[in-house]
Design a protein around this motif. Sequence first.
Motif, PDB file in Angstrom:
ATOM      1  N   ASP A  47     -16.066   9.632  -4.041  1.00 37.02           N
ATOM      2  CA  ASP A  47     -15.734  10.861  -3.323  1.00 37.02           C
ATOM      3  C   ASP A  47     -15.398  10.657  -1.852  1.00 37.02           C
ATOM      4  OD1 ASP A  47     -16.138  12.383  -5.619  1.00 37.02           O
ATOM      5  OD2 ASP A  47     -18.283  12.615  -5.214  1.00 37.02           O
ATOM      6  N   ALA A  48     -15.511   9.449  -1.342  1.00 33.27           N
ATOM      7  CA  ALA A  48     -15.250   9.194   0.071  1.00 33.27           C
ATOM      8  C   ALA A  48     -14.376   7.958   0.241  1.00 33.27           C
ATOM      9  CB  ALA A  48     -16.569   9.019   0.831  1.00 33.27           C
ATOM     10  N   PRO A  49     -13.546   7.924   1.282  1.00 34.50           N
ATOM     11  CA  PRO A  49     -12.684   6.759   1.505  1.00 34.50           C
ATOM     12  C   PRO A  49     -13.484   5.543   1.955  1.00 34.50           C
ATOM     13  CG  PRO A  49     -12.513   8.262   3.360  1.00 34.50           C
ATOM     14  CD  PRO A  49     -13.350   8.958   2.320  1.00 34.50           C
ATOM     15  N   THR A  50     -12.990   4.378   1.604  1.00 36.56           N
ATOM     16  CA  THR A  50     -13.576   3.105   2.037  1.00 36.56           C
ATOM     17  C   THR A  50     -12.439   2.151   2.398  1.00 36.56           C
ATOM     18  OG1 THR A  50     -13.570   1.993  -0.110  1.00 36.56           O
ATOM     19  CG2 THR A  50     -15.475   3.427   0.380  1.00 36.56           C
ATOM     20  N   ILE A  51     -12.810   0.967   2.836  1.00 32.62           N
ATOM     21  CA  ILE A  51     -11.791  -0.030   3.141  1.00 32.62           C
ATOM     22  C   ILE A  51     -11.009  -0.441   1.894  1.00 32.62           C
ATOM     23  CG2 ILE A  51     -12.832  -0.925   5.248  1.00 32.62           C
ATOM     24  CD1 ILE A  51     -14.069  -3.184   3.588  1.00 32.62           C
ATOM     25  N   ALA A  52     -11.552  -0.171   0.717  1.00 38.02           N
ATOM     26  CA  ALA A  52     -10.802  -0.465  -0.510  1.00 38.02           C
ATOM     27  C   ALA A  52      -9.518   0.358  -0.565  1.00 38.02           C
ATOM     28  CB  ALA A  52     -11.666  -0.178  -1.738  1.00 38.02           C
ATOM     29  N   ASP A  53      -9.589   1.593  -0.098  1.00 34.04           N
ATOM     30  CA  ASP A  53      -8.400   2.447  -0.111  1.00 34.04           C
ATOM     31  C   ASP A  53      -7.346   1.932   0.860  1.00 34.04           C
ATOM     32  OD1 ASP A  53      -9.265   4.816  -1.905  1.00 34.04           O
ATOM     33  OD2 ASP A  53     -10.944   4.577  -0.519  1.00 34.04           O
ATOM     34  N   ILE A  54      -7.775   1.468   2.026  1.00 32.28           N
ATOM     35  CA  ILE A  54      -6.824   0.894   2.973  1.00 32.28           C
ATOM     36  C   ILE A  54      -6.193  -0.369   2.393  1.00 32.28           C
ATOM     37  CG2 ILE A  54      -6.611  -0.227   5.239  1.00 32.28           C
ATOM     38  CD1 ILE A  54      -8.708   1.737   6.279  1.00 32.28           C
ATOM     39  N   ALA A  55      -7.009  -1.215   1.784  1.00 34.65           N
ATOM     40  CA  ALA A  55      -6.493  -2.463   1.214  1.00 34.65           C
ATOM     41  C   ALA A  55      -5.444  -2.200   0.143  1.00 34.65           C
ATOM     42  CB  ALA A  55      -7.644  -3.284   0.633  1.00 34.65           C
ATOM     43  N   LEU A  56      -5.719  -1.265  -0.749  1.00 33.41           N
ATOM     44  CA  LEU A  56      -4.794  -1.016  -1.853  1.00 33.41           C
ATOM     45  C   LEU A  56      -3.588  -0.197  -1.424  1.00 33.41           C
ATOM     46  CD1 LEU A  56      -5.097  -2.025  -4.808  1.00 33.41           C
ATOM     47  CD2 LEU A  56      -7.220  -2.104  -3.545  1.00 33.41           C
ATOM     48  N   ALA A  57      -3.735   0.593  -0.373  1.00 36.59           N
ATOM     49  CA  ALA A  57      -2.601   1.392   0.099  1.00 36.59           C
ATOM     50  C   ALA A  57      -1.534   0.528   0.749  1.00 36.59           C
ATOM     51  CB  ALA A  57      -3.079   2.451   1.091  1.00 36.59           C
ATOM     52  N   ALA A  58      -1.948  -0.613   1.295  1.00 31.72           N
ATOM     53  CA  ALA A  58      -1.033  -1.439   2.092  1.00 31.72           C
ATOM     54  C   ALA A  58       0.290  -1.715   1.379  1.00 31.72           C
ATOM     55  CB  ALA A  58      -1.723  -2.741   2.483  1.00 31.72           C
ATOM     56  N   TYR A  59       0.230  -2.306   0.217  1.00 32.56           N
ATOM     57  CA  TYR A  59       1.465  -2.617  -0.488  1.00 32.56           C
ATOM     58  C   TYR A  59       1.868  -1.543  -1.496  1.00 32.56           C
ATOM     59  CZ  TYR A  59       1.715  -7.171   1.699  1.00 32.56           C
ATOM     60  OH  TYR A  59       1.834  -8.179   2.629  1.00 32.56           O
ATOM     61  N   THR A  60       0.926  -0.657  -1.830  1.00 29.02           N
ATOM     62  CA  THR A  60       1.295   0.424  -2.748  1.00 29.02           C
ATOM     63  C   THR A  60       2.285   1.372  -2.097  1.00 29.02           C
ATOM     64  OG1 THR A  60      -0.835   0.318  -3.913  1.00 29.02           O
ATOM     65  CG2 THR A  60       0.420   2.357  -4.108  1.00 29.02           C
ATOM     66  N   HIS A  61       2.065   1.719  -0.825  1.00 31.09           N
ATOM     67  CA  HIS A  61       2.922   2.752  -0.222  1.00 31.09           C
ATOM     68  C   HIS A  61       4.321   2.253   0.116  1.00 31.09           C
ATOM     69  CE1 HIS A  61       1.904   1.187   3.856  1.00 31.09           C
ATOM     70  NE2 HIS A  61       2.875   1.944   4.313  1.00 31.09           N
ATOM     71  N   VAL A  62       4.553   0.949  -0.002  1.00 30.25           N
ATOM     72  CA  VAL A  62       5.907   0.418   0.180  1.00 30.25           C
ATOM     73  C   VAL A  62       6.401  -0.260  -1.100  1.00 30.25           C
ATOM     74  CG1 VAL A  62       5.759   0.165   2.689  1.00 30.25           C
ATOM     75  CG2 VAL A  62       4.957  -1.701   1.207  1.00 30.25           C
ATOM     76  N   ALA A  63       5.763   0.051  -2.216  1.00 28.25           N
ATOM     77  CA  ALA A  63       6.137  -0.586  -3.485  1.00 28.25           C
ATOM     78  C   ALA A  63       7.570  -0.262  -3.887  1.00 28.25           C
ATOM     79  CB  ALA A  63       5.170  -0.150  -4.591  1.00 28.25           C
ATOM     80  N   ASP A  64       8.088   0.879  -3.435  1.00 24.23           N
ATOM     81  CA  ASP A  64       9.468   1.237  -3.766  1.00 24.23           C
ATOM     82  C   ASP A  64      10.455   0.218  -3.210  1.00 24.23           C
ATOM     83  OD1 ASP A  64       8.626   2.416  -1.172  1.00 24.23           O
ATOM     84  OD2 ASP A  64      10.704   3.103  -1.080  1.00 24.23           O
ATOM     85  N   GLU A  65      10.061  -0.494  -2.131  1.00 19.87           N
ATOM     86  CA  GLU A  65      10.940  -1.516  -1.566  1.00 19.87           C
ATOM     87  C   GLU A  65      11.045  -2.733  -2.487  1.00 19.87           C
ATOM     88  OE1 GLU A  65      10.130  -0.408   3.149  1.00 19.87           O
ATOM     89  OE2 GLU A  65       9.341  -2.284   2.321  1.00 19.87           O
ATOM     90  N   GLY A  66      10.179  -2.781  -3.486  1.00 21.90           N
ATOM     91  CA  GLY A  66      10.263  -3.819  -4.501  1.00 21.90           C
ATOM     92  C   GLY A  66      10.791  -3.275  -5.821  1.00 21.90           C
ATOM     93  N   GLY A  67      11.301  -2.042  -5.761  1.00 20.31           N
ATOM     94  CA  GLY A  67      11.885  -1.446  -6.954  1.00 20.31           C
ATOM     95  C   GLY A  67      10.904  -0.747  -7.872  1.00 20.31           C
ATOM     96  N   PHE A  68       9.664  -0.531  -7.413  1.00 18.47           N
ATOM     97  CA  PHE A  68       8.679   0.165  -8.239  1.00 18.47           C
ATOM     98  C   PHE A  68       8.858   1.674  -8.105  1.00 18.47           C
ATOM     99  CE2 PHE A  68       6.781  -3.972  -7.532  1.00 18.47           C
ATOM    100  CZ  PHE A  68       6.235  -4.277  -8.768  1.00 18.47           C
ATOM    101  N   ASP A  69       8.694   2.376  -9.210  1.00 22.37           N
ATOM    102  CA  ASP A  69       8.833   3.830  -9.237  1.00 22.37           C
ATOM    103  C   ASP A  69       7.455   4.480  -9.160  1.00 22.37           C
ATOM    104  OD1 ASP A  69       9.471   6.470  -9.626  1.00 22.37           O
ATOM    105  OD2 ASP A  69      10.026   6.234 -11.738  1.00 22.37           O
ATOM    106  N   LEU A  70       7.063   4.907  -7.960  1.00 20.66           N
ATOM    107  CA  LEU A  70       5.748   5.537  -7.796  1.00 20.66           C
ATOM    108  C   LEU A  70       5.720   6.946  -8.353  1.00 20.66           C
ATOM    109  CD1 LEU A  70       4.601   4.377  -4.233  1.00 20.66           C
ATOM    110  CD2 LEU A  70       3.904   3.496  -6.466  1.00 20.66           C
ATOM    111  N   GLY A  71       6.883   7.499  -8.660  1.00 18.03           N
ATOM    112  CA  GLY A  71       6.929   8.825  -9.268  1.00 18.03           C
ATOM    113  C   GLY A  71       6.239   8.866 -10.622  1.00 18.03           C
TER     114      GLY A  71
END
Length: 201
Positions: A154-178
């Motif tokens: 229920d609360a943010p941790t450094i795990a969320d920052i770690a996983l967000a790093a490349y997830t939020h730019v995954a489209d630049e690798g052709g991934f469809d986050l939709g």
Amino acid sequence: MNPIRLYGMRGSGNCWKPAALMQHLGIAFDWVEIDIVNGGSRTPAFLAMNPNGKVPLLEVDGRYLAESNAMLCYLAEGSPLWPTERWQRARVLEWLFFEQYSHEPGIATVRYWIKYLGKGEAWAEKITATRVRGYAALTVMEQQLARTPWLTGDAPTIADIALAAYTHVADEGGFDLGRYPAIEVWLQRLFALPGITPMRA
């Protein structure tokens, strides 16, 4: 006390992680840009600080710490983002290890091949095969985030920052986050936190 320095390259998710955390926590630091594409991390001066020749590299009072997720653990000490309860801390570590072993090799690698090496066409077959691994990691995240607002509950941790790093730019690798609505909502939630802004190349 000497200022904290973060040696990194803009556009690198691993370098974005400690920078985003320090901005969120209000920790002052100096950014030192290192051009890894053109050998900036392989100079004698840099190798004297980090023999592994990689960024990010954190300098604190004349000491050097490599590995982005180790930096997150160090910098978040004493904050709610790094829990003190034993099980919750282990859950955070579980996601940090997942990020390095299951997530980054599929997503960050493909992005690097396409965005920085320009091999989108030449390595099309290898990229397609590697994307399978990336999509598998995103599916694991989606399943968790469909149950809880943050990766460990229920609360943010450094795990969320770690996983967000490349997830939020995954489209630049052709991934469809939709294909991952829970991930998209989670990213919006993360970037609504103070000081945490999307990566700029």
